[in-house]
Design an enzyme around this catalytic site. Structure first.
Site, PDB file in Angstrom:
ATOM      1  N   HIS A  30       0.813  -1.214   0.000  1.00  0.00           N
ATOM      2  CA  HIS A  30       0.000   0.000   0.000  1.00  0.00           C
ATOM      3  C   HIS A  30       0.846   1.264   0.000  1.00  0.00           C
ATOM      4  CE1 HIS A  30      -3.359  -2.484  -0.071  1.00  0.00           C
ATOM      5  NE2 HIS A  30      -4.239  -1.584   0.329  1.00  0.00           N
ATOM      6  N   ASP A  42      -5.863   4.811   9.982  1.00  0.00           N
ATOM      7  CA  ASP A  42      -7.288   4.934   9.625  1.00  0.00           C
ATOM      8  C   ASP A  42      -7.788   3.698   8.890  1.00  0.00           C
ATOM      9  OD1 ASP A  42      -7.193   7.436  10.678  1.00  0.00           O
ATOM     10  OD2 ASP A  42      -7.091   8.485   8.758  1.00  0.00           O
ATOM     11  N   GLU A  85      -9.753  13.719  15.021  1.00  0.00           N
ATOM     12  CA  GLU A  85      -9.246  13.997  13.675  1.00  0.00           C
ATOM     13  C   GLU A  85     -10.000  15.190  13.095  1.00  0.00           C
ATOM     14  OE1 GLU A  85      -8.582  11.026  10.724  1.00  0.00           O
ATOM     15  OE2 GLU A  85      -7.302   9.799  12.008  1.00  0.00           O
TER      16      GLU A  85
HETATM   17  P1  FAD Z   1       4.267  -1.774   1.950  1.00  0.00           P
HETATM   18  O1  FAD Z   1       3.736  -0.760   1.029  1.00  0.00           O
HETATM   19  O2  FAD Z   1       4.261  -3.160   1.478  1.00  0.00           O
HETATM   20  O3  FAD Z   1       5.740  -1.356   2.411  1.00  0.00           O
HETATM   21  C1  FAD Z   1       6.064  -0.039   2.806  1.00  0.00           C
HETATM   22  C2  FAD Z   1       7.562   0.118   3.036  1.00  0.00           C
HETATM   23  O4  FAD Z   1       7.939  -0.633   4.173  1.00  0.00           O
HETATM   24  C3  FAD Z   1       8.427  -0.405   1.890  1.00  0.00           C
HETATM   25  O5  FAD Z   1       9.607   0.347   1.813  1.00  0.00           O
HETATM   26  C4  FAD Z   1       8.732  -1.814   2.306  1.00  0.00           C
HETATM   27  O6  FAD Z   1       9.914  -2.314   1.723  1.00  0.00           O
HETATM   28  C5  FAD Z   1       8.846  -1.663   3.817  1.00  0.00           C
HETATM   29  N1  FAD Z   1       8.423  -2.844   4.545  1.00  0.00           N
HETATM   30  C6  FAD Z   1       7.285  -3.548   4.417  1.00  0.00           C
HETATM   31  N2  FAD Z   1       7.270  -4.550   5.294  1.00  0.00           N
HETATM   32  C7  FAD Z   1       8.413  -4.474   5.988  1.00  0.00           C
HETATM   33  C8  FAD Z   1       8.987  -5.245   7.019  1.00  0.00           C
HETATM   34  N3  FAD Z   1       8.374  -6.287   7.524  1.00  0.00           N
HETATM   35  N4  FAD Z   1      10.201  -4.876   7.482  1.00  0.00           N
HETATM   36  C9  FAD Z   1      10.858  -3.807   6.984  1.00  0.00           C
HETATM   37  N5  FAD Z   1      10.368  -3.063   5.998  1.00  0.00           N
HETATM   38  C10 FAD Z   1       9.159  -3.388   5.508  1.00  0.00           C
HETATM   39  N6  FAD Z   1      -0.575   5.508   7.275  1.00  0.00           N
HETATM   40  C11 FAD Z   1      -0.762   6.054   8.478  1.00  0.00           C
HETATM   41  O7  FAD Z   1       0.199   6.260   9.215  1.00  0.00           O
HETATM   42  N7  FAD Z   1      -2.007   6.385   8.929  1.00  0.00           N
HETATM   43  C12 FAD Z   1      -3.121   6.136   8.193  1.00  0.00           C
HETATM   44  O8  FAD Z   1      -4.214   6.416   8.639  1.00  0.00           O
HETATM   45  C13 FAD Z   1      -2.970   5.538   6.929  1.00  0.00           C
HETATM   46  N8  FAD Z   1      -4.035   5.252   6.171  1.00  0.00           N
HETATM   47  C14 FAD Z   1      -3.864   4.658   4.969  1.00  0.00           C
HETATM   48  C15 FAD Z   1      -4.987   4.340   4.202  1.00  0.00           C
HETATM   49  C16 FAD Z   1      -4.842   3.716   2.985  1.00  0.00           C
HETATM   50  C17 FAD Z   1      -6.082   3.377   2.181  1.00  0.00           C
HETATM   51  C18 FAD Z   1      -3.547   3.439   2.485  1.00  0.00           C
HETATM   52  C19 FAD Z   1      -3.381   2.798   1.145  1.00  0.00           C
HETATM   53  C20 FAD Z   1      -2.424   3.765   3.219  1.00  0.00           C
HETATM   54  C21 FAD Z   1      -2.566   4.376   4.468  1.00  0.00           C
HETATM   55  N9  FAD Z   1      -1.469   4.708   5.249  1.00  0.00           N
HETATM   56  C22 FAD Z   1      -1.649   5.260   6.480  1.00  0.00           C
HETATM   57  C23 FAD Z   1      -0.104   4.542   4.747  1.00  0.00           C
HETATM   58  C24 FAD Z   1       0.482   3.203   5.163  1.00  0.00           C
HETATM   59  O9  FAD Z   1       0.784   3.202   6.533  1.00  0.00           O
HETATM   60  C25 FAD Z   1       1.780   2.925   4.412  1.00  0.00           C
HETATM   61  O10 FAD Z   1       1.566   3.012   3.031  1.00  0.00           O
HETATM   62  C26 FAD Z   1       2.315   1.548   4.756  1.00  0.00           C
HETATM   63  O11 FAD Z   1       3.618   1.440   4.250  1.00  0.00           O
HETATM   64  C27 FAD Z   1       1.479   0.498   4.120  1.00  0.00           C
HETATM   65  O12 FAD Z   1       1.737  -0.746   4.685  1.00  0.00           O
HETATM   66  P2  FAD Z   1       1.997  -1.980   3.747  1.00  0.00           P
HETATM   67  O13 FAD Z   1       1.933  -3.164   4.623  1.00  0.00           O
HETATM   68  O14 FAD Z   1       1.123  -2.002   2.574  1.00  0.00           O
HETATM   69  O15 FAD Z   1       3.521  -1.670   3.350  1.00  0.00           O
END
Ligand code: FAD
Length: 526
Positions: A105, A166, A277
């Protein structure tokens, strides 16, 4: 049949040329393929996939697509350690990089590894989570686990994590690598302030347990560390007793200063709401009718006189947790808190929801958007942290001026207390005690040349960033995106030295998280 003499003599030459071209092609592909065959022979419990890896080249931002050479679907922590150690031991002779992919994400390819290896962290989810009850409850989880699953597991014990995002369909590793911020952060700090211990595989392939007491430098580095120092494989997350229900409240303001003053009051006072918020609403029509489907208006007659259309409004969103039997007491507390606020009196919307329903609210929106094919659009999001002293100038210049409507997606604005953040982590904050998260969360309509197209939305972001720069607001990006190391240095400011030192200590060859574009993998001339 016999070939004529001339053809007979050409045949061996032709075969030789075909053979030569074939060999050259094989050699060239060996030269250019950065994927060494030795990796395929490594002993892992999980498996590699070399085809159909398009999913690993996609993310929520839907703008960047870099295919990896392979995806590892690990079955154990040692699978991850084996692969990283192997690349580390190859030294700068290997071009391979490794990205952990949580739920993908990210917005700008941060979880992608061009030509490298993506580790599908969700392969490690679905395994047992261990909830520890008692005075200081916590849960041990795999880093590829989604927060929504953690919530459901903890609720079986009447417990829940304290700090949220969120949207809960994100992985633990993904949000801990950033911060994890939502309307509870003013009380509990972000998710990175609510972790006791981590298991991490460093860029040398070492599996390390870290916490405040043990390997503290790695622990703090990894939290908010953008995946630069290690792959988080497990986390110990702090819990609290979970409420069953929430009172969910929205009130409207037409004046930013009053709205911000009330928000700051609520995050500074004792016995306040559990979640605070805010939303900016610009040039939206039919707002009140939309909200009516899920919220009750306290004063429908007065409200019917109110015209929201075309105005810039500010919505304060609040919740108060409660359990059955406490509703009357909670209503009194809410009345008392609301009586100290200066919102437009007729614009009070109230609702009740289960705790899960409230926390998982964005997923309900996701289901609707998916059904209309609107979830997978490009998302040129921009998240900023604005110091309290500059938020008024920011609001005046941006809301209603640079940004003239919020029909392409929500714009969130809410304050947080810096005292709830740990300045030893890698996270970068503005310099003041209170700062605002301002999140522009639009979706772009493909091929549109109107304001809802990708290019106009990206140039809107640029105008906002340019203004912040020119006005010296001391703004920091959240979920930052930069393309040069110079910009990264500026982002980290005084923290750059520590960040770079940690990189050379834990991932000296810059194998990890290349999609963040902070460090270049060390490569010798092959
Ligand atoms: P990924 O996109 O898969 O990874 C993100 C980064 O972290 C990459 O660099 C990846 O290499 C690294 N990574 C992933 N897993 C690990 C691991 N296990 N160890 C080390 N590095 C790792 N953020 C907020 O803070 N508050 C919010 O309210 C919020 N709302 C959101 C709502 C939506 C609909 C979306 C799409 C995103 C939101 N986000 C929010 C952002 C979100 O926290 C970040 O995009 C987060 O990185 C997504 O998590 P993911 O598991 O998909 O990570």
């Amino acid at each position: 049949m016999k070939f004529p003499a001339t053809q007979n003599s050409i045949l061996p030459i032709r075969s030789f040329i075909v053979l030569l071209i074939g060999c050259l092609a094989i050699n060239l592909s060996l030269c250019f393929s950065s994927f060494p065959s030795s990796i395929k022979t490594l002993n892992v419990e999980g498996h590699f996939s070399f085809d159909n890896n398009e999913f690993a080249a996609r993310d929520f931002g839907n703008r960047f697509r870099f295919l990896p050479s392979a995806v590892l679907h690990p079955k154990s922590v040692s699978d991850i350690a084996t692969i990283i150690k192997h690349i580390w031991q190859k030294g700068p002779g290997s071009k391979l990089t490794v990205a952990a992919r949580g739920h993908g994400h990210s917005l700008q390819g941060q979880a992608q590894a061009p030509q490298g290896i993506v580790i599908n962290m969700e392969s490690l989810s679905g395994q047992e989570m261990k909830v520890h009850t008692g005075r200081f409850p916590y849960v041990d989880v795999w880093a590829g686990e989604l927060w929504i699953n953690i919530l459901h597991e903890c609720l079986k014990f009447g417990l829940a994590p304290k700090s949220w995002t969120d949207y809960l369909h994100l992985t633990v590793g993904g949000t801990l690598s950033n911060a994890g911020i939502s309307g509870q952060a003013f009380r509990h700090g972000p998710q990175i302030s609510n972790v006791h211990q981590l298991e991490v595989v460093t860029g040398k392939g070492e599996v390390t347990i870290c916490s405040e007491e043990q390997n503290a430098d790695l622990f703090h580095g990894v939290l908010g560390g953008l995946g630069q120092f290690g792959i988080i494989t497990r986390a110990r997350i702090s819990l609290e007793p979970a409420p069953k229900m929430v009172k969910w409240i929205r009130v409207l303001y037409s004046d930013f200063s009053t709205f911000a003053r009330d928000q700051e009051y609520l995050i500074s006072t004792q016995n306040t709401f559990d979640y605070v918020e805010g939303l900016v609403i610009i040039n939206k029509t039919g707002l009140i009718n939309n909200w009516r489907s899920s919220f009750n208006l306290q004063d429908p007659v007065q409200a019917s006189q109110f015209k929201s259309d075309g105005r810039t409004l500010f919505c304060l969103e609040l919740t108060k947790n409660f359990n059955p039997g406490e509703a009357d007491k909670i209503d009194q507390e809410i009345d008392s808190l609301l009586s100290r606020l200066s919102y437009i009196p007729s614009m009070l919307f109230m609702s009740e929801a289960s705790y899960v329903e409230f926390l998982d609210r964005v997923h309900a929106a996701e289901i609707k958007l998916r059904s209309k094919g609107l979830w997978d659009l490009p998302h040129p999001w921009l998240n900023l942290l604005v110091p309290k002293s500059k938020i008024h100038s920011f609001a005046e210049r941006v809301f209603g001026n640079i940004l003239t409507d919020t029909n392409n997606g929500p714009v969130l604005v809410y304050p947080a207390n810096k005292s709830k953040w740990d300045n030893r982590t890698s996270f970068v904050l503005p310099e003041e005690d209170i700062f605002y998260l301002v999140a522009f969360l639009p979706q772009a309509v493909p091929l549109s040349t109107e304001n809802d197209g990708l290019e106009p939305l990206l140039s809107l972001n640029k105008r906002i960033l340019d203004y912040c720069e020119e006005a010296h607001l001391g703004v920091k990006q959240y979920l930052p995106y930069y393309t040069t190391q110079e910009e990264w240095r500026a982002h980290f400011g005084q923290q750059w030295e520590v960040f770079a030192r940690r990189k050379s200590a834990y991932d000296p060859l810059a194998i990890l998280a290349p999609g963040q574009r902070i460090f270049q993998k060390a490569i010798s001339n092959l």
